[in-house]
Design a protein around this motif. Structure first.
Motif, short mmCIF file in Angstrom:
data_model
loop_
_atom_site.label_atom_id
_atom_site.label_comp_id
_atom_site.label_asym_id
_atom_site.label_seq_id
_atom_site.Cartn_x
_atom_site.Cartn_y
_atom_site.Cartn_z
N TRP A 103 41.71 20.70 73.55
CA TRP A 103 41.73 22.15 73.39
C TRP A 103 41.27 22.63 72.02
N ASP A 104 41.23 21.77 71.02
CA ASP A 104 40.79 22.27 69.71
C ASP A 104 39.32 22.67 69.74
N GLY A 105 38.48 21.87 70.42
CA GLY A 105 37.08 22.22 70.53
C GLY A 105 36.87 23.48 71.35
N PHE A 106 37.66 23.61 72.43
CA PHE A 106 37.58 24.81 73.26
C PHE A 106 37.94 26.04 72.45
N ALA A 107 39.01 25.95 71.66
CA ALA A 107 39.44 27.08 70.83
C ALA A 107 38.36 27.42 69.80
N ALA A 108 37.74 26.40 69.23
CA ALA A 108 36.69 26.65 68.24
C ALA A 108 35.51 27.39 68.86
N ARG A 109 35.15 27.04 70.09
CA ARG A 109 34.03 27.72 70.75
C ARG A 109 34.40 29.16 71.12
N VAL A 110 35.59 29.35 71.68
CA VAL A 110 36.01 30.68 72.11
C VAL A 110 36.16 31.62 70.91
N LEU A 111 36.74 31.11 69.83
CA LEU A 111 36.98 31.94 68.65
C LEU A 111 35.79 31.97 67.69
N LYS A 112 34.73 31.22 68.07
CA LYS A 112 33.56 31.10 67.20
C LYS A 112 33.98 30.67 65.79
N ALA A 113 34.81 29.62 65.78
CA ALA A 113 35.37 29.13 64.51
C ALA A 113 34.97 27.69 64.26
N GLN A 114 33.82 27.28 64.79
CA GLN A 114 33.37 25.90 64.56
C GLN A 114 32.95 25.73 63.10
N SER A 115 33.26 24.57 62.53
CA SER A 115 32.96 24.33 61.12
C SER A 115 32.79 22.84 60.87
N PRO A 116 32.04 22.48 59.80
CA PRO A 116 31.91 21.06 59.44
C PRO A 116 33.26 20.41 59.14
N ILE A 117 34.17 21.16 58.52
CA ILE A 117 35.50 20.63 58.23
C ILE A 117 36.23 20.31 59.52
N GLY A 118 36.11 21.20 60.51
CA GLY A 118 36.75 20.98 61.80
C GLY A 118 36.26 19.71 62.47
N LEU A 119 34.95 19.46 62.38
CA LEU A 119 34.36 18.26 62.96
C LEU A 119 34.94 17.01 62.32
N GLN A 120 35.00 16.99 60.99
CA GLN A 120 35.52 15.82 60.29
C GLN A 120 37.02 15.64 60.54
N LEU A 121 37.76 16.75 60.53
CA LEU A 121 39.20 16.68 60.76
C LEU A 121 39.50 16.15 62.15
N ASP A 122 38.70 16.57 63.13
CA ASP A 122 38.87 16.11 64.50
C ASP A 122 38.74 14.59 64.59
N SER A 123 37.74 14.04 63.91
CA SER A 123 37.54 12.59 63.94
C SER A 123 38.66 11.86 63.21
N LEU A 124 39.14 12.43 62.12
CA LEU A 124 40.24 11.79 61.38
C LEU A 124 41.51 11.77 62.23
N ALA A 125 41.77 12.85 62.96
CA ALA A 125 42.93 12.89 63.84
C ALA A 125 42.77 11.88 64.98
N ASP A 126 41.57 11.83 65.56
CA ASP A 126 41.31 10.87 66.64
C ASP A 126 41.45 9.43 66.15
N MET A 127 41.11 9.20 64.89
CA MET A 127 41.20 7.85 64.35
C MET A 127 42.63 7.35 64.40
N VAL A 128 43.58 8.24 64.15
CA VAL A 128 45.00 7.85 64.22
C VAL A 128 45.46 7.75 65.67
N THR A 129 45.30 8.86 66.41
CA THR A 129 45.84 8.94 67.77
C THR A 129 45.16 7.97 68.72
N SER A 130 43.84 7.85 68.61
CA SER A 130 43.09 7.04 69.57
C SER A 130 42.46 5.80 68.97
N GLY A 131 42.80 5.50 67.70
CA GLY A 131 42.26 4.31 67.05
C GLY A 131 43.35 3.40 66.51
#
Length: 247
Positions: free
Chosen positions: A47-75
């Motif tokens: 849902w974070d990506g969905f929220a970013a698209r709907v709110l037009k709040a996509q950012s380079p920081i968001g992209l990097q933060l998403d991968s860092l979070a995935d690294m913990v949860t899914s890595g």
């Protein structure tokens, strides 16, 4: 409002928080609770990506933060779960089979660390994803959340197999589990193109594959519970091979 640009990142941090909680349960070999918190983290990741698209709040920081979070949860979490699971399997093997000291050192001191191949492969896959412009509408290689659910389901399937049968025997073999770690690393970083489950706007013709997959997955989960998860991941990979993906 300035606040809306932070909403996707807050959701991403909820993913990371879920992964941290899952780590605590994984350290204590509570695989069911670890699985539950990873699943919650993956929910937030969707849902974070969905929220970013709907709110037009996509950012380079968001992209990097998403991968860092995935690294913990899914890595990190699935790697730790596999490590702990291999330790348990090794201990059971030592109790039931007479082996020498050299074999004991191998099973306890070396083999469990193979589980962290999953973590290393996940890190490499996430780094590739961040710089690969071809993965905007589909994935190349198995996404880390799907791989995480696959790995996290194995000790749960083993515990629900009543201590006998083919599945239990397979999941009680440390070399089979080591092979699964290597297969996981391969799928994560393979060139297999897989369809994305993120629906940007609903259109039956565009998203019928995702809808069919989700319906079949829901039925399989209702019937087979944890045992359905490896089958769903396999179905996902096979189905993707027959679906034309955007280039």
């Amino acid at each position: 409002m300035a606040f809306k640009k932070h909403v996707p990142n807050i959701i991403t941090l909820l993913n990371l928080s879920s992964g941290l909680i899952a780590l605590i349960y994984a350290f204590n070999t509570d695989y069911r609770m670890a699985f539950m918190w990873v699943a919650i983290g993956i929910f937030f990741d969707f849902w974070d990506g969905f929220a970013a698209r709907v709110l037009k709040a996509q950012s380079p920081i968001g992209l990097q933060l998403d991968s860092l979070a995935d690294m913990v949860t899914s890595g990190v979490v699935p790697g730790l779960v596999m490590f702990q699971f291999l330790v348990e399997i090794a201990n059971n093997r030592l109790e039931n089979v007479e082996i020498n000291l050299q074999q004991e050192n191998f099973y306890i001191g070396i083999l469990p660390y193979v589980g962290f191949i999953i973590t290393l492969a996940s890190a490499y896959r996430l780094a590739k994803f961040n710089v690969d412009t071809r993965q905007t509408d589909s994935f190349i290689g198995l996404p880390t959340p799907a791989n995480s659910l696959f790995i996290m389901s194995l000790p749960l399937i083993s515990s629900h197999s009543d201590g006998d049968g083919f599945v239990f025997e397979m999941l009680s073999n440390p070399f089979v589990l080591a092979g699964i770690c290597l297969l996981s690393a391969f799928l994560l970083n393979s060139n297999i193109r897989l369809f994305s489950l993120k629906i940007k706007h609903f259109d039956w013709e565009t998203h019928k594959t995702q809808v069919i997959f989700l319906v079949v997955s829901a039925v399989a989960l209702a019937l087979l519970q944890y045992a359905a998860i490896p089958l769903i991941i396999l179905f996902y990979v096979v189905l993707s091979l027959f679906v034309k993906q955007p280039v």
